[in-house]
Structure formats: structure tokens, C-alpha cells
Design an enzyme around this catalytic site. Structure first.
Site, mmCIF file in Angstrom:
data_model
loop_
_atom_site.group_PDB
_atom_site.id
_atom_site.type_symbol
_atom_site.label_atom_id
_atom_site.label_comp_id
_atom_site.label_asym_id
_atom_site.label_seq_id
_atom_site.Cartn_x
_atom_site.Cartn_y
_atom_site.Cartn_z
ATOM 1 N N LYS A 1 -4.819 0.285 12.000
ATOM 2 C CA LYS A 1 -6.228 0.209 12.370
ATOM 3 C C LYS A 1 -7.050 0.327 11.091
ATOM 4 O O LYS A 1 -6.544 0.885 10.120
ATOM 5 C CB LYS A 1 -6.577 1.291 13.374
ATOM 6 C CG LYS A 1 -6.869 2.675 12.768
ATOM 7 C CD LYS A 1 -7.558 3.574 13.756
ATOM 8 C CE LYS A 1 -8.235 4.720 13.041
ATOM 9 N NZ LYS A 1 -8.852 5.708 13.864
ATOM 10 N N THR B 1 1.611 3.282 -2.155
ATOM 11 C CA THR B 1 1.177 4.434 -2.950
ATOM 12 C C THR B 1 -0.082 5.067 -2.351
ATOM 13 O O THR B 1 -0.602 6.028 -2.898
ATOM 14 C CB THR B 1 0.842 4.000 -4.395
ATOM 15 O OG1 THR B 1 -0.177 2.970 -4.320
ATOM 16 C CG2 THR B 1 2.056 3.439 -5.110
ATOM 17 N N GLY B 2 -0.575 4.521 -1.256
ATOM 18 C CA GLY B 2 -1.860 4.961 -0.696
ATOM 19 C C GLY B 2 -1.748 6.258 0.086
ATOM 20 O O GLY B 2 -0.656 6.812 0.280
ATOM 21 N N ALA C 1 0.464 6.083 3.320
ATOM 22 C CA ALA C 1 1.900 6.023 3.006
ATOM 23 C C ALA C 1 2.404 7.393 2.562
ATOM 24 O O ALA C 1 3.470 7.839 2.982
ATOM 25 C CB ALA C 1 2.139 4.980 1.914
ATOM 26 N N GLY D 1 0.850 -1.204 0.000
ATOM 27 C CA GLY D 1 0.000 0.000 0.000
ATOM 28 C C GLY D 1 0.876 1.241 0.000
ATOM 29 O O GLY D 1 0.466 2.301 0.467
ATOM 30 N N GLU E 1 -12.530 17.077 17.262
ATOM 31 C CA GLU E 1 -12.052 17.425 15.929
ATOM 32 C C GLU E 1 -12.959 18.479 15.317
ATOM 33 O O GLU E 1 -14.153 18.510 15.611
ATOM 34 C CB GLU E 1 -12.068 16.186 15.021
ATOM 35 C CG GLU E 1 -11.128 15.079 15.462
ATOM 36 C CD GLU E 1 -11.239 13.880 14.532
ATOM 37 O OE1 GLU E 1 -10.559 13.879 13.501
ATOM 38 O OE2 GLU E 1 -12.018 12.977 14.833
ATOM 39 N N HIS F 1 -8.092 4.540 20.404
ATOM 40 C CA HIS F 1 -7.295 5.674 20.908
ATOM 41 C C HIS F 1 -7.650 6.060 22.347
ATOM 42 O O HIS F 1 -6.788 6.157 23.211
ATOM 43 C CB HIS F 1 -7.478 6.898 20.017
ATOM 44 C CG HIS F 1 -7.182 6.653 18.568
ATOM 45 N ND1 HIS F 1 -6.104 5.907 18.157
ATOM 46 C CD2 HIS F 1 -7.806 7.040 17.444
ATOM 47 C CE1 HIS F 1 -6.088 5.853 16.832
ATOM 48 N NE2 HIS F 1 -7.111 6.535 16.381
ATOM 49 N N LYS G 1 2.520 9.534 20.395
ATOM 50 C CA LYS G 1 2.620 10.975 20.684
ATOM 51 C C LYS G 1 3.537 11.205 21.880
ATOM 52 O O LYS G 1 3.494 10.481 22.866
ATOM 53 C CB LYS G 1 1.227 11.555 20.968
ATOM 54 C CG LYS G 1 0.381 11.675 19.711
ATOM 55 C CD LYS G 1 -0.981 12.238 20.044
ATOM 56 C CE LYS G 1 -1.879 12.254 18.818
ATOM 57 N NZ LYS G 1 -1.507 13.288 17.847
HETATM 58 P P1 NAP Z 1 -5.709 3.940 0.197
HETATM 59 O O1 NAP Z 1 -5.342 5.361 -0.051
HETATM 60 O O2 NAP Z 1 -6.950 3.405 -0.432
HETATM 61 O O3 NAP Z 1 -4.463 3.052 -0.291
HETATM 62 C C1 NAP Z 1 -4.527 1.669 -0.383
HETATM 63 C C2 NAP Z 1 -3.186 1.159 -0.883
HETATM 64 O O4 NAP Z 1 -3.247 -0.258 -0.992
HETATM 65 C C3 NAP Z 1 -2.821 1.674 -2.264
HETATM 66 O O5 NAP Z 1 -1.424 1.810 -2.328
HETATM 67 C C4 NAP Z 1 -3.300 0.548 -3.172
HETATM 68 O O6 NAP Z 1 -2.622 0.643 -4.383
HETATM 69 C C5 NAP Z 1 -2.917 -0.651 -2.326
HETATM 70 N N1 NAP Z 1 -3.698 -1.856 -2.615
HETATM 71 C C6 NAP Z 1 -5.045 -1.985 -2.673
HETATM 72 N N2 NAP Z 1 -5.386 -3.246 -2.996
HETATM 73 C C7 NAP Z 1 -4.229 -3.928 -3.148
HETATM 74 C C8 NAP Z 1 -3.912 -5.268 -3.489
HETATM 75 N N3 NAP Z 1 -4.863 -6.177 -3.749
HETATM 76 N N4 NAP Z 1 -2.612 -5.629 -3.526
HETATM 77 C C9 NAP Z 1 -1.637 -4.733 -3.272
HETATM 78 N N5 NAP Z 1 -1.874 -3.441 -2.953
HETATM 79 C C10 NAP Z 1 -3.149 -3.054 -2.892
HETATM 80 O O7 NAP Z 1 -5.808 3.618 1.737
HETATM 81 P P2 NAP Z 1 -5.043 4.347 2.945
HETATM 82 O O8 NAP Z 1 -5.838 5.528 3.361
HETATM 83 O O9 NAP Z 1 -3.615 4.550 2.584
HETATM 84 O O10 NAP Z 1 -5.207 3.277 4.111
HETATM 85 C C11 NAP Z 1 -4.480 2.057 4.159
HETATM 86 C C12 NAP Z 1 -4.870 1.324 5.451
HETATM 87 O O11 NAP Z 1 -4.505 2.123 6.559
HETATM 88 C C13 NAP Z 1 -6.378 1.089 5.579
HETATM 89 O O12 NAP Z 1 -6.600 -0.112 6.263
HETATM 90 C C14 NAP Z 1 -6.841 2.244 6.450
HETATM 91 O O13 NAP Z 1 -8.006 1.937 7.187
HETATM 92 C C15 NAP Z 1 -5.641 2.400 7.361
HETATM 93 N N6 NAP Z 1 -5.495 3.762 7.932
HETATM 94 C C16 NAP Z 1 -5.431 4.842 7.114
HETATM 95 C C17 NAP Z 1 -5.260 6.110 7.670
HETATM 96 C C18 NAP Z 1 -5.145 7.347 6.804
HETATM 97 O O14 NAP Z 1 -4.956 8.412 7.353
HETATM 98 N N7 NAP Z 1 -5.235 7.237 5.492
HETATM 99 C C19 NAP Z 1 -5.155 6.252 9.056
HETATM 100 C C20 NAP Z 1 -5.208 5.107 9.864
HETATM 101 C C21 NAP Z 1 -5.370 3.871 9.278
HETATM 102 P P3 NAP Z 1 -3.171 -0.091 -5.741
HETATM 103 O O15 NAP Z 1 -4.608 0.263 -5.864
HETATM 104 O O16 NAP Z 1 -2.313 0.418 -6.840
HETATM 105 O O17 NAP Z 1 -2.952 -1.537 -5.510
#
Ligand code: NAP
Length: 484
Positions: A148, A19-20, A23, A17, A216, A240, A182
Site C-alpha cells: 500500500k 534497504t528501506g 524491509a 527497496g 492508535e 484495512h 493477522k
Molecule cells: P523507504 O524507507 O523510503 O525505502 C525506500 C526503498 O526504496 C529504499 O531501499 C530505497 O533505497 C529504494 N529506492 C528508492 N528509489 C529507488 C529507485 N529508483 N530504484 C531502486 N530502489 C529505490 O520507504 P519504506 O518505508 O520502506 O516504504 C516502501 C514502500 O512501502 C512505500 O510505498 C510505502 O508507502 C510502503 N509501506 C511502508 C510501510 C512502512 O512501515 N514503512 C508500511 C506500509 C507500506 P535507495 O534510496 O538506496 O535506492
């Protein structure tokens, strides 16, 4: 004062993930800041993995853009960004497929610390864990970082724990709750257990009550439909706020070691009383000229999901029996503010007259904004005119106390990722803790779901529903104001 930066061992960190949103917004900017501070060893390597078909050069550009977007200008420079992105590689992998895994196996080094960050939805945890073993990439020294939400109830959390346990030992699993990273949260332990001043008073004999607030200003916005499936209890309280409650209420561990600390936290969760539905207030913000209502953003006019919750929690043990802990969290409130306030009892007798002399002290631990601590004490009002008393804060802001070094204090993600590389699990949740937290939360959610309770409406920019104020009023107490 110069903050000490202790370099960590050489490592390969694979971010699934990579690129998400998480990250790009948190993990890689955090790693960059650690690189810039000199904490990252030569030979550290970060491998992004996701399905998108791109090469390492395109990935480096993506992360350079993310750093420029998410790291403040004063904390970055183009030279170190250029050096940092040289540590990055990218590999296209589908967690559920077989392509890319052999290439990843060839890339990951045997002799260095190996960490695998699952920054993907939990439905992929099992596929990833299985393939990491099947392709011989992970070994019994490798570490696994998971995000989470860790389940949405006890059953799903148990299932996730079981899936991970098939391939990894508990000592290899790092469940992130970024609140624990924190600075002030760790300071809470330093204040409690590094001083003689507070601990003798840290019990129901001297503490009237404790308030934990995470307010928030942001709305659920475009995440509304997704958020509507969880709500504030699952999204904030179960993890939290529960972690903060544990740290504030736990017994002193015999040493500052991961399992000693986590054993004590677990005992707190197990000592929590079930919460009566009359001690819970749930809310949803209404709409106004500045934005739509919660139900509109959730795209669900009949939504019964709460984006605000306030509750009174009791702990049945010798230390805390009779001292309630009030929890409160919500979206689109008056200000962004997270704090823990320990409200001490009044002195038993006043030599200054009943009116003036009986005021309790309050210790406030601020998590955001402006991390710091503040102890409210009673002093004499200066000047002639007799013995009039007033309250003043003994205030400690990290930004002021540490001066320019405050900027170098790692944020939560930075610290936690470095702890993973160091192999220190103290600030990560253990599987049994997560399950115990769900075991306490499940019946509460079940209670309001079965009754079909609809959350109370509150004005955006307020402190939440009126009923939340009443929750404390009926006990003769009041919430601390959420200040703008
Ligand atoms: P996101 O923006 O939707 O990113 C998901 C990532 O997973 C992308 O890099 C996607 O890239 C990759 N992915 C999806 N399906 C995949 C597969 N089958 N194989 C390999 N890679 C795959 O989500 P996010 O916000 O970064 O969140 C990621 C996790 O962290 C989630 O569980 C979320 O609940 C948790 N989280 C996020 C935050 C936040 O602030 N964003 C905070 C706390 C927890 P591709 O589509 O190119 O595969």
C-alpha cells in the site's frame, strides 16, 4: 500444543527497496523468524535491491543490525542470525535505469519459485515490472508483491492495475494489506464458518450493530507532511477497515479458495450505501505539553486532512439491511487498540424483569494488543439474594490459549510472505476489490473536499472528537470504550 510448521518450496525472493524502512523493520525480521522456526527450505535466497552502492557483505551486516533492533531478544539468537544472513545477497539497481539488471538476471534461478517484492513507492511499479520482463527475469510463474498505498483514488488505482497488468497476470499479483495477515482476522473466518453457533445469528435479525475500531496512540510525527496528503480515510478506511468489514459481513464462500473468498468480499463492497456527510465525523488532534498538534506536525496550519474518522456505514443486502456498521480510526488516541465488536440485539422478552434481563451479547474480536476473542454473556450473579444477573466475558487470549506456542504464531508479514511463496492469494486484495473500494471512497472524500470541511479538534489521549460520540448517541447506541 505444538504449532505445525510446513516448509515452503525453494525460492528466490527479490526485495526492491531492500534497504528501506519496511524491509528492515518488517519484511526481513519476518523472514528471519520463519527461518528460525524451520519453515524456510534449504536453498532459499533473498536478494535485496536498491540504488545504494554496497556489496552483499555490507547488506548482510545491515540486516543483522535490523534483526537485532526489531526482533525481540527472546525470539532471536546469534547463531540463527548468522545462518540466516548467509541467504542474503545484494545488488545495486536503479528501478528507472538499466544498470544492475543483467547481473540480477544472471543471479535469479530459473527452476525455483520466484517472487519480486516491490517495497518502493508506487511510482516505480511500472519501471520495475517492465524491466523484470525486458531482462527476462520474471516469467509467467513469477509472483509480484506490492505494498500500500495502492492508489489515492479510483483513477490512480486503475492506472496502477493497468501498469502491472501489462506484464503480470492477476493470478501473479499479491497486493498486501497486512491486516489480512493477522491471526485473529483469519480466525474470524474460522469462527464464522467453522462453527454452527454464530452463523444463524449473523444477520440483521439478531445483530444490532457492529463496531470496527483501529485506535492508535502514535502521532503522525515526522511523517506529518507526507501523511497530510492522504489522511485517515485513505490510509486506514479504504483498505484495512474495509477489509475487516468485508470479512465480517460477507456471505460464506463455497470453499476457502482465493477467488471464492474474494468474490464474496467484492459483493459486500458493491452493496455499501453511499455515506451521508452527516454520518461522518473527521478530526485532528490538538497540541498539549506532550506533543504538537496535528497541523503543526503536518507543517500546514490550514490543513483540512483528517487523522481521525468515524462513520456509519450501511449495507444494502438481505443479510444486513438495517444493521449499521460503525467505523472509527485515529491517531494519538487514548490507547492502541484494534477490535471488531458484534453487538447482538437484546433477547425479545425477559423473564427476569425488564430492567435486568434484556442485555445483548457482544462478540469482540481483538486484533491488538493481545489478539484474541471475547464473548460477553449474561449469567446469574453468584450467591444468595435472588436472581440477579451480571455480565461476564468468555475470554480467549491467544497468548494464554496457545501458551509458549503463541510466540511462534507468525506475525502478519511473515504469514503473508510465506503465502506468496506457497502461491496462495486468499489473503491478498484482488484488483477489482481495490477499485471497488476506491469507487465507494472517492465520492465521500470529494464531498468534504468540495465543501471545504475542516476536521473537528480533539484532545490528544481522548477517544476522538465529541461529535464522534454523538454519531452513535443519536442512534441510541454508544461506542465501546477505548481502554488503556
Ligand atoms: P523507504 O524507507 O523510503 O525505502 C525506500 C526503498 O526504496 C529504499 O531501499 C530505497 O533505497 C529504494 N529506492 C528508492 N528509489 C529507488 C529507485 N529508483 N530504484 C531502486 N530502489 C529505490 O520507504 P519504506 O518505508 O520502506 O516504504 C516502501 C514502500 O512501502 C512505500 O510505498 C510505502 O508507502 C510502503 N509501506 C511502508 C510501510 C512502512 O512501515 N514503512 C508500511 C506500509 C507500506 P535507495 O534510496 O538506496 O535506492
Amino acid at each position: 500444543m505444538v504449532s505445525r510448521v510446513i516448509p515452503v518450496d525453494e525460492f528466490d525472493l527479490v526485495i526492491f527497496g531492500g534497504t528501506g524502512d519496511l524491509a528492515r523493520r518488517k519484511i526481513l525480521p519476518g523472514l528471519y523468524r520463519r527461518f528460525r522456526s524451520g519453515q524456510m527450505p534449504e536453498g532459499a535466497r533473498i536478494i535485496g535491491a536498491a540504488r545504494a552502492d554496497q556489496d552483499s557483505a555490507a547488506y548482510r551486516k545491515m540486516i543483522q543490525d535490523a534483526i537485532e533492533e526489531f526482533v525481540p531478544e527472546k525470539s532471536r539468537d546469534s547463531e540463527s542470525i548468522a545462518e540466516f544472513i548467509k541467504l542474503l545477497e545484494y545488488i545495486p539497481i536503479d528501478a528507472t535505469g538499466e544498470g544492475g539488471w543483467k547481473e540480477l538476471a544472471a543471479m535469479v534461478r530459473k527452476e525455483v519459485v520466484k517472487a519480486f517484492y516491490f517495497s518502493v513507492g508506487p511510482s516505480l511499479f511500472g519501471d520495475l515490472a517492465e524491466r523484470l520482463h525486458k531482462y527476462g527475469i520474471a516469467d509467467d510463474q513469477s509472483r509480484l508483491v506490492v505494498e500500500k498505498p495502492f492508489g489515492r483514488d479510483l483513477d490512480s488505482a486503475k492506472a496502477l492495475n493497468a501498469v502491472l497488468a501489462q506484464h503480470f497476470d492477476e493470478s501473479q499479483i499479491y497486493r498486501i494489506d497486512h491486516y489480512l495477515g493477522k491471526e485473529t482476522v483469519q480466525n474470524l473466518m474460522a469462527v464464522r464458518f467453522g462453527n454452527i453457533l454464530f452463523e444463524p445469528l449473523w444477520n440483521s435479525q439478531y445483530v444490532d450493530h457492529i463496531q470496527i475500531t483501529a485506535a492508535e496512540t502514535v502521532a503522525v510525527g515526522s511523517r506529518g507532511a507526507y501523511y497530510d496528503k492522504s489522511g485517515a480515510m485513505r490510509d486506514m478506511v479504504q483498505n484495512h477497515l474495509m477489509q475487516l468489514l468485508c470479512l465480517i459481513a460477507m456471505e460464506p464462500p463455497n470453499e476457502f479458495e482465493p477467488d471464492a473468498v474474494r468474490d464474496e468480499k467484492l459483493k459486500v463492497i458493491r452493496a455499501l450505501d453511499p455515506v451521508a456527510q452527516s454520518d461522518i465525523v473527521r478530526g485532528q488532534y490538538s497540541g498539549n505539553a506532550d506533543g504538537p498538534s496535528y497541523v503543526e506536525e503536518a507543517e500546514n496550519p490550514d490543513s483540512k486532512t483528517e487523522c481521525f474518522v468515524a462513520m456509519k456505514v450501511n449495507i444494502s443486502n438481505w443479510r444486513w439491511k438495517g444493521t449499521p456498521i460503525y467505523l472509527r480510526t485515529g491517531k494519538r488516541l487514548r490507547a492502541r487498540e484494534s477490535e471488531i465488536a458484534v453487538v447482538f440485539k437484546d433477547p425479545p422478552h425477559s423473564i427476569f424483569g425488564e430492567q435486568d434481563g434484556r442485555r445483548g451479547n457482544v462478540l469482540v474480536i481483538r486484533l491488538q494488543p493481545n489478539e484474541g476473542m471475547n464473548l460477553r454473556v449474561t449469567i446469574k450473579e453468584p450467591g444468595p439474594g435472588g436472581m440477579r444477573l451480571m455480565e461476564v466475558p468468555l475470554d480467549m487470549s491467544f497468548a494464554e490459549a496457545l501458551g509458549p506456542d503463541a510466540e511462534d504464531v507468525p506475525d502478519a508479514y511473515e504469514r503473508l510472505i510465506m503465502d506468496v511463496i506457497r502461491g496462495n492469494q486468499t489473503l491478498f486484495m484482488r484488483g477489482d476489490e481495490v477499485e471497488a473500494a476506491w469507487a465507494w471512497t472517492d465520492p465521500i472524500i470529494k464531498g468534504w473536499t468540495e465543501r471545504g470541511d475542516k476536521p473537528k479538534l480533539y484532545d490528544p489521549g481522548s477517544s476522538g472528537p465529541e461529535d464522534a460520540l454523538m454519531l452513535l448517541h443519536k442512534d441510541g447506541r454508544r461506542w465501546r470504550e477505548i481502554k488503556v
